[in-house]
Design an enzyme around this catalytic site. Structure first.
Site, PDB file in Angstrom:
ATOM      1  N   CYS A  57     -34.615  44.633 -87.873  1.00 13.09           N
ATOM      2  CA  CYS A  57     -35.265  44.155 -89.095  1.00 13.09           C
ATOM      3  C   CYS A  57     -34.414  43.117 -89.814  1.00 13.09           C
ATOM      4  O   CYS A  57     -33.259  43.384 -90.150  1.00 13.09           O
ATOM      5  CB  CYS A  57     -35.522  45.345 -90.007  1.00 13.09           C
ATOM      6  SG  CYS A  57     -36.087  44.898 -91.661  1.00 13.09           S
ATOM      7  N   TRP A  90     -40.449  54.608 -87.696  1.00 12.66           N
ATOM      8  CA  TRP A  90     -39.067  54.550 -87.241  1.00 12.66           C
ATOM      9  C   TRP A  90     -38.550  55.957 -86.933  1.00 12.66           C
ATOM     10  O   TRP A  90     -38.825  56.907 -87.668  1.00 12.66           O
ATOM     11  CB  TRP A  90     -38.179  53.943 -88.324  1.00 12.66           C
ATOM     12  CG  TRP A  90     -38.468  52.528 -88.710  1.00 12.66           C
ATOM     13  CD1 TRP A  90     -39.011  52.105 -89.886  1.00 12.66           C
ATOM     14  CD2 TRP A  90     -38.191  51.344 -87.950  1.00 12.66           C
ATOM     15  NE1 TRP A  90     -39.097  50.725 -89.902  1.00 12.66           N
ATOM     16  CE2 TRP A  90     -38.605  50.238 -88.724  1.00 12.66           C
ATOM     17  CE3 TRP A  90     -37.640  51.113 -86.688  1.00 12.66           C
ATOM     18  CZ2 TRP A  90     -38.477  48.927 -88.295  1.00 12.66           C
ATOM     19  CZ3 TRP A  90     -37.518  49.807 -86.251  1.00 12.66           C
ATOM     20  CH2 TRP A  90     -37.932  48.733 -87.039  1.00 12.66           C
ATOM     21  N   ARG A 123     -44.751  52.660 -98.544  1.00 12.54           N
ATOM     22  CA  ARG A 123     -44.536  52.310 -97.152  1.00 12.54           C
ATOM     23  C   ARG A 123     -43.138  52.747 -96.739  1.00 12.54           C
ATOM     24  O   ARG A 123     -42.217  52.741 -97.541  1.00 12.54           O
ATOM     25  CB  ARG A 123     -44.667  50.790 -96.942  1.00 12.54           C
ATOM     26  CG  ARG A 123     -46.026  50.229 -97.239  1.00 12.54           C
ATOM     27  CD  ARG A 123     -46.021  48.709 -97.062  1.00 12.54           C
ATOM     28  NE  ARG A 123     -45.002  48.079 -97.886  1.00 12.54           N
ATOM     29  CZ  ARG A 123     -43.973  47.389 -97.415  1.00 12.54           C
ATOM     30  NH1 ARG A 123     -43.786  47.258 -96.116  1.00 12.54           N
ATOM     31  NH2 ARG A 123     -43.099  46.843 -98.236  1.00 12.54           N
ATOM     32  N   VAL A 124     -42.977  53.123 -95.506  1.00 14.38           N
ATOM     33  CA  VAL A 124     -41.670  53.549 -94.996  1.00 14.38           C
ATOM     34  C   VAL A 124     -41.003  52.346 -94.350  1.00 14.38           C
ATOM     35  O   VAL A 124     -41.389  51.912 -93.260  1.00 14.38           O
ATOM     36  CB  VAL A 124     -41.820  54.711 -94.005  1.00 14.38           C
ATOM     37  CG1 VAL A 124     -40.465  55.104 -93.428  1.00 14.38           C
ATOM     38  CG2 VAL A 124     -42.463  55.903 -94.694  1.00 14.38           C
ATOM     39  N   THR A 125     -40.021  51.790 -95.040  1.00 12.60           N
ATOM     40  CA  THR A 125     -39.374  50.573 -94.574  1.00 12.60           C
ATOM     41  C   THR A 125     -37.859  50.734 -94.613  1.00 12.60           C
ATOM     42  O   THR A 125     -37.325  51.664 -95.221  1.00 12.60           O
ATOM     43  CB  THR A 125     -39.757  49.379 -95.475  1.00 12.60           C
ATOM     44  OG1 THR A 125     -39.320  49.631 -96.815  1.00 12.60           O
ATOM     45  CG2 THR A 125     -41.263  49.145 -95.461  1.00 12.60           C
ATOM     46  N   GLU A 141     -35.175  48.009-101.596  1.00 15.02           N
ATOM     47  CA  GLU A 141     -35.358  46.560-101.732  1.00 15.02           C
ATOM     48  C   GLU A 141     -34.090  45.853-101.265  1.00 15.02           C
ATOM     49  O   GLU A 141     -33.033  45.951-101.891  1.00 15.02           O
ATOM     50  CB  GLU A 141     -35.678  46.207-103.182  1.00 15.02           C
ATOM     51  CG  GLU A 141     -35.673  44.715-103.496  1.00 15.02           C
ATOM     52  CD  GLU A 141     -36.536  43.908-102.546  1.00 15.02           C
ATOM     53  OE1 GLU A 141     -35.983  43.021-101.864  1.00 15.02           O
ATOM     54  OE2 GLU A 141     -37.758  44.192-102.466  1.00 15.02           O
ATOM     55  N   SER A 142     -34.195  45.125-100.166  1.00 16.33           N
ATOM     56  CA  SER A 142     -33.006  44.521 -99.554  1.00 16.33           C
ATOM     57  C   SER A 142     -32.319  43.526-100.480  1.00 16.33           C
ATOM     58  O   SER A 142     -31.086  43.434-100.494  1.00 16.33           O
ATOM     59  CB  SER A 142     -33.380  43.841 -98.237  1.00 16.33           C
ATOM     60  OG  SER A 142     -34.256  42.742 -98.448  1.00 16.33           O
ATOM     61  N   TYR A 188     -43.975  36.018 -90.673  1.00 17.04           N
ATOM     62  CA  TYR A 188     -44.852  37.192 -90.582  1.00 17.04           C
ATOM     63  C   TYR A 188     -46.289  36.825 -90.944  1.00 17.04           C
ATOM     64  O   TYR A 188     -47.239  37.295 -90.308  1.00 17.04           O
ATOM     65  CB  TYR A 188     -44.352  38.299 -91.514  1.00 17.04           C
ATOM     66  CG  TYR A 188     -43.133  39.021 -91.004  1.00 17.04           C
ATOM     67  CD1 TYR A 188     -43.262  40.184 -90.241  1.00 17.04           C
ATOM     68  CD2 TYR A 188     -41.855  38.551 -91.267  1.00 17.04           C
ATOM     69  CE1 TYR A 188     -42.152  40.856 -89.772  1.00 17.04           C
ATOM     70  CE2 TYR A 188     -40.736  39.212 -90.792  1.00 17.04           C
ATOM     71  CZ  TYR A 188     -40.884  40.364 -90.042  1.00 17.04           C
ATOM     72  OH  TYR A 188     -39.781  41.024 -89.558  1.00 17.04           O
TER      73      TYR A 188
END
Length: 320
Positions: A57, A90, A123-125, A141-142, A188
């Site tokens: 990712c 994941w 959502r699973v992120t 949040e990246s 994306y």
């Protein structure tokens, strides 16, 4: 790319594809902040936090780079998910590069969300920054995690270095906004578009921004100022995936990254950084994208190329 939402499989794209054929990315829901303040709920402390990532990712990748740059390896431990995101999302199935969850003993990443909030509908992120003391997700949040890693642990043993310098913040923010909207997320939007109009609009923005970046980086080593900043980190994780994945899998094939002399040299320059190179895993990157989207690649065959030499001298040192 499907996501788990509250433990239920959501099949229509990363965030759903609307009637106009465009992908929409939902906002992150865990937005807490680690600080050095004495009364902070999430106080910066060595060993307190755990980072869940995928090597595939690009959003998680940027946090791994900052963790290395700031010398946080001994302060913040990690778990790495399997590269394949299937019907259960994941997982931590054993494979090369996978680091099991030694904190919560989870097998599926969605378990982390429900441990933090049993009623969670997010959502699973990845990435996920986890607090071992509060047993809560601090942030998924990246961009926020990147900023926290940059400065929050400076009094806890982090190495020196400011990748969001105050004098350049306005310009960094402006570059980040354009790069995120049209390139990081643009690839994306191209790949998951379901109409020709939506695809052509998205891919046009991708290459408009690559052309703009090529001109900018033909004149300077880094995106903003004379040092590596978070703007470079956020761009790199997309560029290093461009030819191996986005060019073919996401139909971003107007030009290859290698067709841009400055951008290709810039990518090799950043790849050679001792804190960045160990974070790149092309097996996870290619395996994930080509195997996790069967509606785009039903055969799930992973291409053997492109065969590029990232160790070729970049020549970017001349700008220093």
């Amino acid at each position: 790319m499907g996501e788990l939402i509250a433990g239920t499989w959501h099949r229509n794209g990363i965030d759903g594809v609307l009637a106009d054929g465009q992908m929409r990315r939902a906002p992150s829901v865990f937005r807490n902040w680690i600080t050095n303040e004495r009364d902070s709920r999430f106080k910066a402390e060595s060993g307190r936090y755990h980072l869940y990532v995928s090597l595939a990712c690009p959003w998680a990748h940027r946090t791994l780079i900052m963790r290395n740059l700031k010398g946080l390896i001994d302060l913040i431990d990690i778990s790495v998910v399997h590269w394949l995101m299937g019907e259960d999302g994941w997982t931590f199935d054993p494979d090369h590069g996978v680091i099991p969850d030694a904190v919560n003993r989870a097998h599926f990443l969605h378990e982390i969300y429900t441990i933090s909030d049993p009623d969670c509908t997010s959502r699973v992120t990845v990435p996920i920054l986890w607090d071992k003391v509060e047993r809560q997700i601090v942030s998924n949040e990246s961009a926020d995690i990147l900023r926290m890693f940059n400065s929050a642990f400076d009094g806890c043993g982090a190495v020196a270095g400011d990748y969001y310098p105050e004098k350049h913040r306005e310009e960094i923010d402006a570059v980040n906004t354009r790069v995120y909207t049209t390139l990081n997320n643009g690839v994306y939007r191209s790949g998951f578009a379901t109409t020709q109009v939506a695809y052509e609009a998205a891919v046009g923005e991708v290459f408009g921004t690559l052309d703009w970046l090529e001109q900018r980086l033909a004149q300077q080593r880094y995106l903003v100022g004379s040092q590596l900043t978070e703007a470079d980190i956020r761009l790199f994780t997309t560029l290093v995936r461009f030819d191996p994945v986005y060019f073919g899998h996401f139909k971003c094939n107007v030009r290859a990254l290698a067709d841009y002399p400055a951008l290709w040299a810039y990518t090799r320059d950043l790849f050679s950084h001792p804190a960045i190179r160990p974070t790149v895993d092309f097996d996870h990157i290619k395996g994930h994208y080509y195997s996790s989207h069967p509606w785009l690649n039903p055969s799930r065959i992973v291409p053997v190329g492109p065969d590029y030499d990232f160790d070729l001298p970049s020549g970017r040192e001349a700008f220093a």
